[in-house]
Design an enzyme around this catalytic site. Sequence first.
Site, mmCIF file in Angstrom:
data_model
loop_
_atom_site.group_PDB
_atom_site.id
_atom_site.type_symbol
_atom_site.label_atom_id
_atom_site.label_comp_id
_atom_site.label_asym_id
_atom_site.label_seq_id
_atom_site.Cartn_x
_atom_site.Cartn_y
_atom_site.Cartn_z
ATOM 1 C CG HIS A 90 -9.246 -3.218 -1.399
ATOM 2 N ND1 HIS A 90 -8.282 -2.224 -1.378
ATOM 3 C CD2 HIS A 90 -10.446 -2.574 -1.361
ATOM 4 C CE1 HIS A 90 -8.861 -1.042 -1.309
ATOM 5 N NE2 HIS A 90 -10.182 -1.219 -1.302
ATOM 6 N NE ARG B 66 -5.625 9.790 -2.679
ATOM 7 C CZ ARG B 66 -6.627 8.919 -2.623
ATOM 8 N NH1 ARG B 66 -6.789 8.164 -1.536
ATOM 9 N NH2 ARG B 66 -7.459 8.778 -3.625
#
Length: 327
Positions: A200, A267
């Site tokens: 995106h 993460r």
Amino acid sequence: MASLSKTTTEQYSYIKNCMASTFASTIPIVDLSKPDAKTLIVNACEEFGFFKVINHGVPMEAISQLETEALKFFSLPLNEKEKAGHPNPFGYGSKRIGPNGDVGWVEYLLLNKNQEHDFTLNGKNHEKFRCLLNSYMCSVKKMACDILELMAEGLKIQQKNAFSKLLRDKESDSIFRVNHYPACPEVAVNGQNMIGFGEHTDPQIISLLRSNNTSGLQIYLRDGSWISVPPDHNSFFINVGDSLQVMTNGRFRSVRHRVLANGFKSRLSMIYFGGPPLSEKIAPLPSLMKGKESLYKEFTWFEYKNSTYGSRLADNRLGHFERIAAS
């Protein structure tokens, strides 16, 4: 979330294995304390739409403390995290990204700058998290404004605050997001990787991202290739957003990016999205036109946000506002 069943994971998107590839050594690095920072920023925005900044001035101790508190939140049972409310538009979300079917191996908190962040971490840590978050957001917003002012200088725009004034406006529509990507053993299935957050572009003016030392972030180059960004928890990564692409009449390109799930480590990333006031008109700056025709129709930030609600992550959201597409 880390214990998703095989049936559940089948709804996720996979791509061919590319985690074995070496990390890119071409990511521009800008030292904000150096006099050539403004030139390097402009060059990076023209070539990549993306760069790393060092000597950014945000205290590492504050960053580490906020990261610790965020991880405490994401380690809570799901029913406790859901007390933060659904992301409509602000709150806690898991797997589903937006209302149009995008799914990723991620859970997240989505907050705005004016929110009281009234969710429970656990008892006494609640107020600590809120204070750390507010302080961090102020520091990162200042950095964003400083970078935009250096950018204006590098472009030789007379108004140094041509970009930054939109973030400094009390009505600015800035958003803060914390993403948590649990370790995902399924990434090795059939030699493929699972998408943590699909490709995106960011719609705002500028995005400032930092993460822990876990890999996963990739950016898309103009030659059609994806490159992995080496993780660096001491630095910030800067994305050109769609709005800045329009304001520079396409001279700067909004960078397409994605995150791949990691099979061994979780993460955590924290992103500040600097957006203008909802009523702000977005159009190429006259000082950058130099006799060129505008590539975009003028629109307000509210109109642009409204148009994105019906789009998927990978859609070209600016297409609706391009003059060629409209003719």
